[in-house]
Design a protein around this motif. Structure first.
Motif, mmCIF file in Angstrom:
data_model
loop_
_atom_site.group_PDB
_atom_site.id
_atom_site.type_symbol
_atom_site.label_atom_id
_atom_site.label_comp_id
_atom_site.label_asym_id
_atom_site.label_seq_id
_atom_site.Cartn_x
_atom_site.Cartn_y
_atom_site.Cartn_z
ATOM 1 N N TYR A 269 0.828 -1.202 0.000
ATOM 2 C CA TYR A 269 0.000 0.000 0.000
ATOM 3 C C TYR A 269 0.867 1.257 0.000
ATOM 4 C CZ TYR A 269 -2.870 3.813 1.593
ATOM 5 O OH TYR A 269 -3.471 5.033 1.694
ATOM 6 N N LYS A 270 0.647 2.105 -1.007
ATOM 7 C CA LYS A 270 1.383 3.371 -1.062
ATOM 8 C C LYS A 270 0.502 4.500 -0.573
ATOM 9 C CE LYS A 270 5.061 2.920 -4.380
ATOM 10 N NZ LYS A 270 5.219 2.616 -5.804
ATOM 11 N N SER B 246 -1.359 7.869 -0.154
ATOM 12 C CA SER B 246 -1.762 8.842 -1.165
ATOM 13 C C SER B 246 -1.664 10.276 -0.647
ATOM 14 C CB SER B 246 -3.191 8.546 -1.650
ATOM 15 O OG SER B 246 -4.069 8.448 -0.560
ATOM 16 N N GLY C 12 -10.049 -5.951 1.251
ATOM 17 C CA GLY C 12 -9.554 -6.489 -0.017
ATOM 18 C C GLY C 12 -10.189 -5.841 -1.236
ATOM 19 N N ILE C 13 -10.934 -4.765 -1.031
ATOM 20 C CA ILE C 13 -11.625 -4.117 -2.148
ATOM 21 C C ILE C 13 -11.014 -2.737 -2.439
ATOM 22 C CG2 ILE C 13 -13.837 -3.230 -3.013
ATOM 23 C CD1 ILE C 13 -13.881 -6.254 -2.563
ATOM 24 N N LYS C 14 -10.850 -1.941 -1.416
ATOM 25 C CA LYS C 14 -10.437 -0.555 -1.632
ATOM 26 C C LYS C 14 -8.927 -0.409 -1.775
ATOM 27 C CE LYS C 14 -12.806 0.790 2.064
ATOM 28 N NZ LYS C 14 -13.695 -0.361 2.374
ATOM 29 N N TYR C 15 -8.187 -1.189 -0.982
ATOM 30 C CA TYR C 15 -6.730 -1.153 -1.099
ATOM 31 C C TYR C 15 -6.139 -2.389 -0.441
ATOM 32 C CZ TYR C 15 -8.225 1.719 2.886
ATOM 33 O OH TYR C 15 -8.899 2.251 3.945
ATOM 34 N N GLY C 16 -4.890 -2.604 -0.692
ATOM 35 C CA GLY C 16 -4.184 -3.700 -0.040
ATOM 36 C C GLY C 16 -4.383 -5.032 -0.738
ATOM 37 N N HIS D 25 -5.691 -8.842 -1.716
ATOM 38 C CA HIS D 25 -7.009 -9.370 -2.048
ATOM 39 C C HIS D 25 -6.911 -10.872 -2.274
ATOM 40 C CE1 HIS D 25 -10.946 -9.571 -4.128
ATOM 41 N NE2 HIS D 25 -10.341 -10.460 -4.893
ATOM 42 N N ARG E 2 -9.455 -11.292 4.771
ATOM 43 C CA ARG E 2 -9.177 -10.935 6.174
ATOM 44 C C ARG E 2 -8.626 -12.132 6.950
ATOM 45 N NH1 ARG E 2 -11.565 -6.362 8.102
ATOM 46 N NH2 ARG E 2 -12.598 -7.237 9.920
ATOM 47 N N LEU F 58 -4.658 -10.912 7.675
ATOM 48 C CA LEU F 58 -4.534 -10.304 9.008
ATOM 49 C C LEU F 58 -3.862 -11.325 9.925
ATOM 50 C CD1 LEU F 58 -8.065 -8.638 9.435
ATOM 51 C CD2 LEU F 58 -5.902 -7.476 8.942
ATOM 52 N N ARG G 161 -16.294 -10.961 9.527
ATOM 53 C CA ARG G 161 -15.827 -11.249 8.169
ATOM 54 C C ARG G 161 -14.381 -11.751 8.138
ATOM 55 N NH1 ARG G 161 -20.649 -10.802 7.541
ATOM 56 N NH2 ARG G 161 -21.751 -9.304 6.220
ATOM 57 N N ILE G 162 -14.092 -12.654 9.069
ATOM 58 C CA ILE G 162 -12.757 -13.250 9.101
ATOM 59 C C ILE G 162 -12.908 -14.763 9.108
ATOM 60 C CG2 ILE G 162 -10.618 -13.534 10.428
ATOM 61 C CD1 ILE G 162 -11.068 -10.798 11.649
ATOM 62 N N LYS G 163 -12.384 -15.409 8.089
ATOM 63 C CA LYS G 163 -12.436 -16.872 8.062
ATOM 64 C C LYS G 163 -11.401 -17.405 9.049
ATOM 65 C CE LYS G 163 -12.046 -20.834 4.947
ATOM 66 N NZ LYS G 163 -13.270 -21.516 5.368
ATOM 67 N N ARG H 293 -5.212 9.012 -7.615
ATOM 68 C CA ARG H 293 -4.368 8.693 -6.450
ATOM 69 C C ARG H 293 -5.009 7.628 -5.564
ATOM 70 N NH1 ARG H 293 -2.440 13.651 -2.923
ATOM 71 N NH2 ARG H 293 -3.385 15.013 -4.496
ATOM 72 N N SER I 197 -4.561 2.380 -5.503
ATOM 73 C CA SER I 197 -4.333 1.329 -4.504
ATOM 74 C C SER I 197 -5.323 0.174 -4.619
ATOM 75 C CB SER I 197 -4.470 1.896 -3.086
ATOM 76 O OG SER I 197 -3.975 3.189 -3.008
ATOM 77 N N ALA I 198 -6.328 0.310 -5.462
ATOM 78 C CA ALA I 198 -7.385 -0.709 -5.503
ATOM 79 C C ALA I 198 -6.879 -1.994 -6.156
ATOM 80 C CB ALA I 198 -8.589 -0.181 -6.258
ATOM 81 N N PRO I 199 -7.212 -3.139 -5.561
ATOM 82 C CA PRO I 199 -6.809 -4.419 -6.159
ATOM 83 C C PRO I 199 -7.440 -4.630 -7.546
ATOM 84 C CG PRO I 199 -7.482 -4.745 -3.872
ATOM 85 C CD PRO I 199 -7.854 -3.347 -4.248
ATOM 86 N N LEU J 169 -14.403 0.981 -8.308
ATOM 87 C CA LEU J 169 -13.850 -0.218 -7.694
ATOM 88 C C LEU J 169 -14.617 -1.394 -8.274
ATOM 89 C CD1 LEU J 169 -13.868 0.998 -3.996
ATOM 90 C CD2 LEU J 169 -11.809 0.504 -5.325
ATOM 91 N N VAL K 234 -16.053 -5.096 -7.946
ATOM 92 C CA VAL K 234 -16.353 -6.161 -6.984
ATOM 93 C C VAL K 234 -17.194 -7.235 -7.669
ATOM 94 C CG1 VAL K 234 -16.289 -4.640 -4.974
ATOM 95 C CG2 VAL K 234 -18.462 -5.024 -6.159
#
Lengths: 476, 99
Positions: free
Chosen positions: A101-102, A104, A323-327, A329, A343, A347, B15-17, B80, B84-86, B93, B95
């Motif tokens: 992640y960079k 912004s 895993g959607i907006k950044y970072g 996935h 997650r 994590l 939301r964590i497996k 910007r 960062s979006a996957p 975005l 999905v």
């Protein structure tokens, strides 16, 4: 090669102004030390390739000698914790979920240091998302204590503290939610400041517990801590909880009344820590200050209150890592599974544990018993401190109940790790400023392990911390 | 008392497996932490209503509001932020299908 071991911000500044060495030479010296020591200590996650280029810019400012363009921090090499945003650079919070992640934008503290002409050498290792007290929860390996590398640096700002302690930076920034600047500073023999909640903008820090987080300087001396604090403090329109100090500086007292909550120091404290603490009190008394017992009736509940409020805020704050907006996935069969897998996979254990705990204390049926009760007890604690500060100028304790422990010693028992925060969490819950100042050592296996003396003062009275901190330094 | 079913429910809510073999360890750890936290139940509050009243001293948390205004230029930050979006498609975005 410059001997950086004795340098302070002020002395380095004098040398830079006199031309004894340049910012480029100073930076190169630190880069050489990092190259030599970092493989063992693991303080830095990344050393910035343009550090020398930043130093050149600082040298241009210094040579120009223009009034206003040169500041005490111009050309001073800093280490930055991996959860403080610097535009265009990776800010990973030492988590796999933010691996590439960079940032912004610049955090406000970053912006203020840049304006002052400070140099960023690199970003430092930390417990993942600042959750931990040993930096062992980093996804990239523990940071080791430069005093004894078989031991932990403390945490969560262990990388920032170790960077300064190994002479791999002249100063550093960390963040402190329950002791994450003060406890590692205590373990590595550095000065660590947790400012008043709101004294420094949180804009651009990767949030953990938003009502508790504060950025703070890690330095070799109290005077250095004061210089950095004065540079980065102040109200910021991007953090509505930030504020300018209302303190006018008219009530300075030469002799302080120092309160000791002895009723809170009855068990679980290492004998050497306690002995050193009493010796330090004696020295302060000899220096003309008055030592009195102070009562904080609800302080026994601090740690329990902290381990309700903090995970509750963690579970909300970390919901954004999906895993959607950044970072990172991970791909599942549908959107829900994308979340669950991302997650679950990226994590770390401690982060997952705190999110689960936070989700539990906030869930229907338990909210009143945990979160509601914890908030109410937090208010009692605040009142205890307000009452106590009518009688005393400061409240002091050891920073940590023990000196640094071995790498791996507490890794399998989260609760025993949590108990190490016993003296530090209260300042975050109450919002008052606190500083850890080195006050001596305890010998373990032939190594002199540093110990810290914690001072807490009323809201926005960092000036008293610096005043008494300097006395602790001088009588040590 | 925390059960395995509680852990599974919390895993879904957050939301964590959590792998089945990890659930029991987590259960015992959460139970031990809650055992410690439970001491706050002993804290005597003069009256919950009174102690929850916000303090007015320095350092008290309060809401700070501002007027809406100073809008930024459309798409000023889009590139910007989306960098960062996957996964993305144009300025969105991307999905998986939700409905």
């Amino acid at each position: 090669m410059i001997d950086v071991s004795k340098l302070t911000i002020e002395s380095a500044h004098d040398h830079l102004i006199k031309g004894d060495f340049t910012a480029v030479e100073l930076t190169q010296t630190y880069l050489d030390i990092i190259a030599k020591k970092n493989p063992e200590i693991n303080a830095y996650r990344e050393v910035f390739v343009d550090a020398l280029e930043q130093a050149k810019q600082a040298d241009i400012k210094i040579k120009s000698g223009k009034v206003g363009s040169v500041n005490l921090l111009t050309g001073i090499p800093f280490a930055m914790k991996d959860n403080i945003l610097i535009e265009g650079r990776i800010a990973g919070a030492s988590s796999k979920i933010l691996e590439n992640y960079k940032a912004s934008y610049d955090a406000t503290v970053t912006k203020k240091l840049k304006e002052a002409g400070a140099i960023f050498l690199g970003r430092t290792n930390m417990d993942e998302f600042a959750m931990g007290g040993s930096t062992e929860n980093s996804a990239y390996g523990a940071t080791r204590n430069p005093v004894d590398p078989t031991r932990v640096s403390g945490g969560s700002s262990g990388g920032s503290v170790a960077a300064v302690a190994m002479d791999g930076a002249l100063a550093a920034l960390g963040t402190d939610t329950g002791g994450s600047v003060r406890q590692p500073a205590s373990f590595c023999g550095m000065v660590g400041l947790k400012p008043t909640y709101g004294a420094i903008s949180r804009y651009g820090l990767i949030a953990m517990g938003s009502s508790l987080d504060q950025a703070g300087p890690i330095t070799k001396t109290v005077a250095d801590s004061e210089i950095i604090f004065n540079t980065i403090k102040g109200k910021d329109k991007y953090d509505s909880t930030s504020a300018d100090s209302l303190f006018t500086g008219k009530e300075e007292k030469l002799k302080l009344t120092i309160g000791v909550p002895r009723h809170f120091m009855k068990e679980g404290i290492d004998v050497d820590v306690l002995k050193n603490f009493e010796e330090t009190l004696k020295k302060l008394e000899n220096a003309g200050h008055t030592i009195v017992d102070v009562s904080l009736p609800n302080i026994d509940y601090s740690l329990a209150v902290y381990y309700v409020l903090m995970p509750a805020e963690v579970s909300s704050n970390l919901a954004r890592f999906d895993g959607i907006k950044y970072g990172a996935h991970a791909d599942g069969k549908d959107l829900l599974e994308d979340y669950m897998l991302t997650r679950g996979q990226f994590l770390g254990k401690e982060v997952r544990r705190r999110i689960i705990l936070g989700t539990y204390v906030l869930s229907t049926g338990y909210y009143d018993a945990y979160y509601g009760k914890a908030r109410a007890t937090q208010n009692l604690l605040k009142k205890d401190f307000i009452e106590a500060f009518k009688e005393v100028d400061v409240i002091v304790t050891p920073t940590s109940p023990t000196p640094s422990f071995k790498v791996g010693e507490k890794a399998s028992d989260p609760l025993s790790m949590y108990l190490a925060d016993i003296f530090t969490v209260t300042a975050n819950l109450v919002g008052v400023p606190a500083i850890s100042v080195p006050c001596g050592t305890a010998n373990r296996e032939g190594k002199d392990l540093p110990l810290g003396f914690q001072i807490m003062a009323p809201h926005f009275r960092e000036d008293i911390l610096f005043q008494l901190g300097k006395v602790v330094e001088s009588v040590r | 008392m925390i059960t395995i079913e509680d852990i599974q429910k919390l895993s879904e809510l957050s939301r964590i497996k959590i792998a089945p073999e990890e659930q029991e360890t987590l259960r015992t750890q959460i139970e031990s932490i809650l055992g410690y936290i439970d001491q706050i139940k002993k804290a005597t509050l003069v009256s919950d209503a009174v102690s929850q009243k916000p303090t007015v001293q320095a350092g008290a948390l309060r809401n700070v509001l501002r007027e809406d205004g100073e809008p930024h230029m459309p798409s000023e930050f889009t590139e910007r932020v989306l960098a960062s979006a996957p996964a993305r498609e144009d300025n969105y975005l991307k999905v998986k299908k939700i409905m």
